[in-house]
Design a protein around this motif. Structure first.
Motif, mmCIF file in Angstrom:
data_model
loop_
_atom_site.group_PDB
_atom_site.id
_atom_site.type_symbol
_atom_site.label_atom_id
_atom_site.label_comp_id
_atom_site.label_asym_id
_atom_site.label_seq_id
_atom_site.Cartn_x
_atom_site.Cartn_y
_atom_site.Cartn_z
ATOM 1 N N PHE A 73 0.813 -1.214 0.000
ATOM 2 C CA PHE A 73 0.000 0.000 0.000
ATOM 3 C C PHE A 73 0.854 1.275 0.000
ATOM 4 C CE2 PHE A 73 -3.199 -3.053 1.206
ATOM 5 C CZ PHE A 73 -4.379 -2.529 0.696
ATOM 6 N N GLY A 74 2.151 1.113 -0.217
ATOM 7 C CA GLY A 74 3.020 2.270 -0.371
ATOM 8 C C GLY A 74 3.358 3.006 0.902
ATOM 9 N N VAL A 75 3.223 2.346 2.048
ATOM 10 C CA VAL A 75 3.600 2.973 3.320
ATOM 11 C C VAL A 75 5.080 2.669 3.560
ATOM 12 C CG1 VAL A 75 3.128 3.107 5.790
ATOM 13 C CG2 VAL A 75 1.264 2.669 4.183
ATOM 14 N N THR A 76 5.925 3.617 3.194
ATOM 15 C CA THR A 76 7.372 3.361 3.209
ATOM 16 C C THR A 76 8.136 4.287 4.153
ATOM 17 O OG1 THR A 76 7.635 4.838 1.300
ATOM 18 C CG2 THR A 76 7.356 2.485 0.842
ATOM 19 N N ASP A 77 7.408 5.101 4.949
ATOM 20 C CA ASP A 77 8.106 6.018 5.846
ATOM 21 C C ASP A 77 8.618 5.324 7.103
ATOM 22 O OD1 ASP A 77 5.419 5.628 6.428
ATOM 23 O OD2 ASP A 77 5.238 7.503 7.554
ATOM 24 N N VAL A 78 8.201 4.072 7.302
ATOM 25 C CA VAL A 78 8.670 3.261 8.433
ATOM 26 C C VAL A 78 9.144 1.923 7.889
ATOM 27 C CG1 VAL A 78 7.968 2.087 10.569
ATOM 28 C CG2 VAL A 78 7.095 4.376 10.066
ATOM 29 N N SER A 79 10.228 1.393 8.454
ATOM 30 C CA SER A 79 10.734 0.096 8.020
ATOM 31 C C SER A 79 9.653 -0.974 8.153
ATOM 32 C CB SER A 79 11.948 -0.307 8.863
ATOM 33 O OG SER A 79 12.301 -1.661 8.624
ATOM 34 N N PRO A 80 9.519 -1.857 7.152
ATOM 35 C CA PRO A 80 8.521 -2.929 7.250
ATOM 36 C C PRO A 80 8.752 -3.840 8.449
ATOM 37 C CG PRO A 80 10.023 -3.301 5.403
ATOM 38 C CD PRO A 80 10.257 -1.911 5.876
ATOM 39 N N LEU A 81 9.972 -3.871 8.942
ATOM 40 C CA LEU A 81 10.263 -4.705 10.106
ATOM 41 C C LEU A 81 9.540 -4.225 11.359
ATOM 42 C CD1 LEU A 81 14.076 -5.293 9.577
ATOM 43 C CD2 LEU A 81 12.318 -7.065 9.630
ATOM 44 N N ILE A 82 9.282 -2.929 11.428
ATOM 45 C CA ILE A 82 8.549 -2.402 12.582
ATOM 46 C C ILE A 82 7.135 -2.972 12.611
ATOM 47 C CG2 ILE A 82 7.665 -0.322 13.696
ATOM 48 C CD1 ILE A 82 10.684 -0.583 13.866
ATOM 49 N N PHE A 83 6.519 -3.061 11.436
ATOM 50 C CA PHE A 83 5.180 -3.645 11.350
ATOM 51 C C PHE A 83 5.228 -5.127 11.712
ATOM 52 C CE2 PHE A 83 5.288 -0.076 8.374
ATOM 53 C CZ PHE A 83 4.189 0.650 8.793
ATOM 54 N N GLY A 84 6.272 -5.817 11.246
ATOM 55 C CA GLY A 84 6.429 -7.223 11.597
ATOM 56 C C GLY A 84 6.591 -7.415 13.086
ATOM 57 N N MET A 85 7.358 -6.530 13.718
ATOM 58 C CA MET A 85 7.551 -6.629 15.164
ATOM 59 C C MET A 85 6.236 -6.408 15.905
ATOM 60 S SD MET A 85 10.298 -4.656 17.620
ATOM 61 C CE MET A 85 9.529 -3.041 17.439
ATOM 62 N N MET A 86 5.394 -5.528 15.383
ATOM 63 C CA MET A 86 4.087 -5.313 16.000
ATOM 64 C C MET A 86 3.243 -6.591 15.958
ATOM 65 S SD MET A 86 3.819 -2.382 17.375
ATOM 66 C CE MET A 86 2.041 -2.341 17.629
ATOM 67 N N ALA A 87 3.366 -7.355 14.871
ATOM 68 C CA ALA A 87 2.648 -8.630 14.782
ATOM 69 C C ALA A 87 3.179 -9.617 15.813
ATOM 70 C CB ALA A 87 2.765 -9.208 13.374
ATOM 71 N N VAL A 88 4.486 -9.623 16.005
ATOM 72 C CA VAL A 88 5.082 -10.507 17.009
ATOM 73 C C VAL A 88 4.593 -10.128 18.405
ATOM 74 C CG1 VAL A 88 7.246 -11.213 18.104
ATOM 75 C CG2 VAL A 88 7.118 -11.005 15.613
ATOM 76 N N ILE A 89 4.547 -8.834 18.687
ATOM 77 C CA ILE A 89 4.046 -8.369 19.984
ATOM 78 C C ILE A 89 2.576 -8.751 20.143
ATOM 79 C CG2 ILE A 89 3.504 -6.301 21.336
ATOM 80 C CD1 ILE A 89 6.054 -5.040 20.139
ATOM 81 N N GLY A 90 1.811 -8.613 19.046
ATOM 82 C CA GLY A 90 0.409 -9.007 19.091
ATOM 83 C C GLY A 90 0.240 -10.488 19.368
ATOM 84 N N HIS A 91 1.092 -11.298 18.753
ATOM 85 C CA HIS A 91 1.021 -12.745 18.980
ATOM 86 C C HIS A 91 1.364 -13.090 20.432
ATOM 87 C CE1 HIS A 91 1.363 -17.037 18.025
ATOM 88 N NE2 HIS A 91 2.446 -17.027 18.784
#
Length: 212
Positions: A73-91
């Motif tokens: 979706f073109g959200v590139t102002d934050v590293s994609p790894l930050i979003f991945g880490m949020m999923a890990v925290i959610g899990h």
């Protein structure tokens, strides 16, 4: 948009695959059986191979999807790894399951797969090798996490596979530490040679788990 996708990543991670599959299709609450954990290992042990594979894939691709969705979706102002880490925290702390989640192994692997598939496959190969030698998912998970910590420090300095990126370093250190800390009870059982085993591999450490 960034905040929205961070929230989506956390909510994706919060989906308690094992808990819901156990309750809906098997009429069992995983928290009442085995280790009480809702992740892949306890699902395999209590609900069987089919359910275990499904839960692993769902938990794995939660991490992958959290990394890839912002890119798509073109959200590139934050590293994609930050979003991945949020999923890990959610899990690990799922809002849909009273903030009591799994040990983050599959979701962490999925996160790395979305970011760098080759690196993920290398770590999964190390996990599989340890699993064959020891018959312990817990030990194999801890070794893979420790390997991730070492390699994310060394490989970028050598210019091999991984870039020099402080966000990559920070995320891998945090996620790998979560995996290791969540296995602290397993580590104590391994020391006492009482850790649970899978019916595959060599069990080189001669664990003798307590029969239930």
């Amino acid at each position: 948009m960034t905040i929205l996708f961070l929230l989506i990543a956390y909510l994706l991670g919060s989906i308690p695959s094992g808990l819901w599959i156990g309750q809906v299709f098997y009429k069992k609450n995983l928290r009442a059986y085995g280790s009480g954990n809702t992740g892949t290992t306890n699902t395999f042990r209590i609900l069987g191979k089919k359910a275990g594979i499904i839960v692993f894939l769902l938990d794995f691709f939660k991490g992958t999807l959290a990394v890839l969705l912002p890119i798509w979706f073109g959200v590139t102002d934050v590293s994609p790894l930050i979003f991945g880490m949020m999923a890990v925290i959610g899990h690990t702390f799922p809002v849909f399951a009273q903030f009591k989640g799994g040990k983050a192994v599959a979701t962490s692997a999925g996160m790395l797969f979305g970011y760098n598939p080759i690196y993920c496959i290398i770590l999964l190969s190390i996990f599989a090798g340890c699993l064959y030698l020891t018959s312990m998912i817990s030990f194999s998970s801890v070794v893979a996490a420790a390997t991730a910590i070492v390699t994310v420090i060394i490989l970028p300095q050598l210019g091999i596979l991984l870039p020099k990126d402080w966000i990559l370093l920070l995320v891998v250190l945090i996620v790998a530490s979560i995996v290791i800390i969540r296995h602290r009870d397993n580590i104590q059982r391994i020391k006492r040679k009482k850790e649970n085993l899978i019916p595959w591999g060599l069990n080189l450490t001669k664990q003798k788990p307590l029969k239930k």
